[in-house]
Design a protein around this motif. Structure first.
Motif, PDB file in Angstrom:
ATOM      1  N   ASP A 136       0.906  -1.184  -0.058  1.00  0.00           N
ATOM      2  CA  ASP A 136       0.088   0.088   0.048  1.00  0.00           C
ATOM      3  C   ASP A 136       0.754   1.273   0.110  1.00  0.00           C
ATOM      4  O   ASP A 136       1.628   1.394   0.987  1.00  0.00           O
ATOM      5  CB  ASP A 136      -0.730  -0.153   1.324  1.00  0.00           C
ATOM      6  N   GLU A 137       0.939   2.020  -1.094  1.00  0.00           N
ATOM      7  CA  GLU A 137       1.716   3.162  -1.107  1.00  0.00           C
ATOM      8  C   GLU A 137       1.514   4.216   0.096  1.00  0.00           C
ATOM      9  O   GLU A 137       2.601   4.692   0.522  1.00  0.00           O
ATOM     10  CB  GLU A 137       1.222   4.076  -2.429  1.00  0.00           C
ATOM     11  N   ARG A 138       0.317   4.325   0.487  1.00  0.00           N
ATOM     12  CA  ARG A 138       0.114   5.173   1.850  1.00  0.00           C
ATOM     13  C   ARG A 138       0.802   4.699   2.985  1.00  0.00           C
ATOM     14  O   ARG A 138       1.372   5.372   3.857  1.00  0.00           O
ATOM     15  CB  ARG A 138      -1.400   5.289   2.246  1.00  0.00           C
ATOM     16  N   VAL A 139       0.609   3.455   3.112  1.00  0.00           N
ATOM     17  CA  VAL A 139       1.590   2.716   4.323  1.00  0.00           C
ATOM     18  C   VAL A 139       2.954   2.927   4.199  1.00  0.00           C
ATOM     19  O   VAL A 139       3.788   3.083   5.008  1.00  0.00           O
ATOM     20  CB  VAL A 139       1.119   1.238   4.322  1.00  0.00           C
ATOM     21  N   ASP A 140       3.482   2.627   2.902  1.00  0.00           N
ATOM     22  CA  ASP A 140       4.948   2.988   2.762  1.00  0.00           C
ATOM     23  C   ASP A 140       5.478   3.983   2.835  1.00  0.00           C
ATOM     24  O   ASP A 140       6.548   4.338   3.433  1.00  0.00           O
ATOM     25  CB  ASP A 140       5.120   2.567   1.287  1.00  0.00           C
ATOM     26  N   ALA A 141       4.534   4.847   2.418  1.00  0.00           N
ATOM     27  CA  ALA A 141       5.124   6.445   2.605  1.00  0.00           C
ATOM     28  C   ALA A 141       5.145   6.913   4.035  1.00  0.00           C
ATOM     29  O   ALA A 141       5.972   7.754   4.457  1.00  0.00           O
ATOM     30  CB  ALA A 141       4.023   7.425   1.883  1.00  0.00           C
ATOM     31  N   ALA A 142       4.179   6.334   4.860  1.00  0.00           N
ATOM     32  CA  ALA A 142       4.178   6.664   6.199  1.00  0.00           C
ATOM     33  C   ALA A 142       5.415   6.174   6.997  1.00  0.00           C
ATOM     34  O   ALA A 142       5.848   6.782   7.916  1.00  0.00           O
ATOM     35  CB  ALA A 142       2.692   6.263   6.753  1.00  0.00           C
ATOM     36  N   VAL A 143       5.472   4.780   6.724  1.00  0.00           N
ATOM     37  CA  VAL A 143       6.739   4.053   7.387  1.00  0.00           C
ATOM     38  C   VAL A 143       8.112   4.868   6.747  1.00  0.00           C
ATOM     39  O   VAL A 143       8.854   5.202   7.816  1.00  0.00           O
ATOM     40  CB  VAL A 143       6.595   2.568   6.891  1.00  0.00           C
ATOM     41  N   ASP A 144       8.170   5.066   5.544  1.00  0.00           N
ATOM     42  CA  ASP A 144       9.334   5.817   5.398  1.00  0.00           C
ATOM     43  C   ASP A 144       9.666   7.096   5.859  1.00  0.00           C
ATOM     44  O   ASP A 144      10.882   7.568   6.348  1.00  0.00           O
ATOM     45  CB  ASP A 144       9.327   5.805   3.702  1.00  0.00           C
ATOM     46  N   LYS A 145       8.508   7.778   5.950  1.00  0.00           N
ATOM     47  CA  LYS A 145       8.649   9.125   6.796  1.00  0.00           C
ATOM     48  C   LYS A 145       9.174   8.754   8.188  1.00  0.00           C
ATOM     49  O   LYS A 145       9.865   9.542   8.767  1.00  0.00           O
ATOM     50  CB  LYS A 145       7.360   9.972   6.887  1.00  0.00           C
ATOM     51  N   ALA A 146       8.804   7.907   8.854  1.00  0.00           N
ATOM     52  CA  ALA A 146       8.901   7.882  10.484  1.00  0.00           C
ATOM     53  C   ALA A 146      10.518   7.177  10.130  1.00  0.00           C
ATOM     54  O   ALA A 146      11.365   7.601  11.257  1.00  0.00           O
ATOM     55  CB  ALA A 146       8.049   6.491  10.827  1.00  0.00           C
ATOM     56  N   ALA A 147      10.824   6.427   9.400  1.00  0.00           N
ATOM     57  CA  ALA A 147      12.306   5.786   9.394  1.00  0.00           C
ATOM     58  C   ALA A 147      13.378   7.046   9.137  1.00  0.00           C
ATOM     59  O   ALA A 147      14.392   7.000   9.662  1.00  0.00           O
ATOM     60  CB  ALA A 147      12.453   4.679   8.277  1.00  0.00           C
ATOM     61  N   SER A 148      12.924   8.165   8.651  1.00  0.00           N
ATOM     62  CA  SER A 148      13.882   9.092   8.384  1.00  0.00           C
ATOM     63  C   SER A 148      13.664  10.455   9.199  1.00  0.00           C
ATOM     64  O   SER A 148      14.529  11.131   9.093  1.00  0.00           O
ATOM     65  CB  SER A 148      13.485   9.775   6.813  1.00  0.00           C
ATOM     66  N   THR A 149      12.802  10.191  10.321  1.00  0.00           N
ATOM     67  CA  THR A 149      12.740  11.391  11.205  1.00  0.00           C
ATOM     68  C   THR A 149      13.768  11.121  12.446  1.00  0.00           C
ATOM     69  O   THR A 149      13.882  10.136  12.917  1.00  0.00           O
ATOM     70  CB  THR A 149      11.205  11.096  11.776  1.00  0.00           C
ATOM     71  N   THR A 150      14.391  12.302  12.565  1.00  0.00           N
ATOM     72  CA  THR A 150      15.596  12.131  13.367  1.00  0.00           C
ATOM     73  C   THR A 150      15.264  12.488  15.078  1.00  0.00           C
ATOM     74  O   THR A 150      15.676  11.537  15.695  1.00  0.00           O
ATOM     75  CB  THR A 150      16.653  13.166  12.952  1.00  0.00           C
TER      76      THR A 150
END
Length: 503
Positions: free
Chosen positions: A430-444
């Motif tokens: 799911d593109e929405r889920v992938d985008a949300a997880v990617d954002k969390a992973a890159s947040t410092t």
């Protein structure tokens, strides 16, 4: 159909047969010397599923038995601290340098930068890929004999925690060959794995050359027994010193001196197959979610020794509740009449966690009340893992520690719910889920990352791909008057340590 309570009381009396390997294992060290009397006898719930490969769940077993180590380890709060790396620094957002401590492998080889590069590179090429690498790629190079540069494709603020994952253990050159990776005698932990008898037993000996404090026990005799009642009986009859994962149904029978309950980050959930069968329809997944009564599971199966489901992350992740947001994008549930017209679904779970078959029975009843036709499949986890990951079941009940991979749930979210996730039982893409997880992973920032992770949780729950059932509490068994130093670790990475001993 018998009630859950009556099913417990009529369990087959199979403990004696299952304890035969325990007796054999505990006497394997021979002559009755004082060292023999001080050896630890441990019964574990999960037999090796991949011949002790470090790239699957067997790595956790090796970590819990203090056999393997990585560059870092974790403290009680989930922060990285030194292990085989004495120190590290971040050179830029994607580049880190780790300086190694003076240590040797159990086979006598020196722990050096080449060994670290070999281990991390091999892990990155493993198939299936270790879950901890689902959302990142590492490139390791030796910059001197005792320093390693690690470059990530994108900024990875969790790299030091990630490198503590058991699947990123550092092994000597002797571990690699003949198409497999063998940690026996090639790791660095306080105990050396010296013998594995298939899925039945294993033998550990004290590592005399360990770089840290030497193990207080001369060795550990391990038996693998999937049946939880047999594990509890082994403890009750003093056939073992430590029993992993005592069943809830046995806790009150053992008594407080043997039962050690503590909070966990484990969520038991119902994964629904999104690519084929009944649950490819999001309306049917929503109907399944509405059918589940978490409180009935807590009361009927866990005897109150669990928490009702709040989301993917439960009370064992203390910051989750204050940052939680409502699920987003949910499809309305199908009507009971529409559900009743669907084909039979296969609901699967495993026996290694003794409550799960009972959970499956109650979940089946709840789904059937909503109109689903349900067939159960219950076997040992080692016999089911490949099929579950391949999406061969319509629904799969799994107990999952949400902090196991990096002590931060972003790795769990990536491995279990993204398109490329290596533990994606629901087959979600799911593109929405992938985008949300990617954002969390890159947040410092820690607080900002936590908020981003809860946004990702809302997207996963909105897709109804996993229905949270309960949040577990752990119960480990040992006689506190006789055994000291057993680790009660909510992240499940440690159980036996260098300090564990028979008093």
């Amino acid at each position: 159909m018998p009630t859950l309570r009556s099913r417990r009381s009529t369990l087959p009396v199979i403990a004696a047969a299952l304890l035969l390997p325990l007796a054999a294992c505990s006497s394997s060290s021979g002559s009755g010397s004082s060292d023999d009397a001080q050896r630890l006898r441990v019964v574990m719930a999960f037999p090796p599923a991949q011949a002790m490969s470090p790239y699957g769940d067997d790595a956790v077993t090796l970590s819990r038995l203090a056999v393997i180590e990585g560059l870092t380890t974790l403290d009680a709060n989930g922060a990285a601290k030194p292990s085989l790396a004495a120190s590290w620094k971040q050179d830029n957002p994607t580049t880190w340098t780790f300086t190694l401590r003076d240590a040797v492998f159990q086979d006598g080889a020196k722990v050096d930068a080449d060994a670290v590069v070999r281990s991390l590179t091999t892990a990155g090429k493993a198939s299936p890929l270790p879950r901890v690498l689902s959302d990142t790629r590492l490139v390791a190079t030796a910059t001197s004999a005792d320093t390693v540069r690690i470059v990530t494709g994108e900024a990875d603020p969790l790299l030091p925690q990630r490198l503590a994952n058991p699947s990123l253990t550092i092994l000597s050159a002797g571990a690699y060959g003949k198409g497999k990776v063998d940690p026996a005698g090639h790791a660095t932990g306080p105990f050396t794995l010296t013998d594995v008898k298939g899925a039945v037993a294993a033998t550990l000996e004290r590592n005399a050359d360990y770089w840290g404090d030497k193990a207080k026990a001369p060795g550990v005799d391990v038996t693998f027994v999937a049946d939880g009642t047999a594990r509890a009986n082994a403890l009750r009859t003093k056939a073992v010193d430590v029993a992993e994962y005592v069943p809830i149904s046995q806790a009150s029978l053992l008594g407080d001196a043997y039962v050690h309950e503590f909070p966990s980050a484990r969520t038991n959930g119902l994964s629904l197959n999104t690519t084929k069968g009944v649950f490819a329809d999001p309306a049917m997944r929503a109907a399944a979610r509405e059918a589940i009564d978490s409180k009935a599971l807590v009361d009927g199966v866990y005897e109150g020794r669990a928490n009702t489901a709040q989301g993917l992350l439960g009370p064992g992740v203390p910051w989750a509740a204050e940052n939680r947001v409502a699920p987003t994008g949910r499809t309305p549930a199908a009507s009971r009449a529409d559900v009743a017209r669907t084909e039979e679904i296969v609901l699967a779970t495993y026996t290694n966690r003794p409550e799960l078959p009972e959970v499956a029975t109650l979940v089946q009843q709840q789904l059937e009340k909503r109109g689903f036709t349900v067939k159960q499949v219950v076997r040992d986890y080692a016999q089911m893992e490949a099929d579950a990951l391949a999406g061969k079941y319509d629904a799969f009940i799994q107990a999952r520690n949400t902090l196991l991979d990096t002590a931060d749930p972003v790795s769990y979210l990536a491995s279990d719910f993204t398109c490329d996730g290596s533990a994606n039982i629901s087959q979600l893409c799911d593109e929405r889920v992938d985008a949300a997880v990617d954002k969390a992973a890159s947040t410092t920032g820690t607080d900002a990352r936590h908020r981003a992770e809860m946004t990702a949780e809302a997207a996963v729950l909105g897709a109804d791909v996993l229905v949270p059932l309960v949040h577990e509490r752990f119960v480990q068994g040992y006689d506190e008057a006789r055994v000291e130093g057993v680790a009660l670790d909510p992240m499940e990475r440690t159980l036996i340590t260098a300090d564990t001993r028979v008093g």
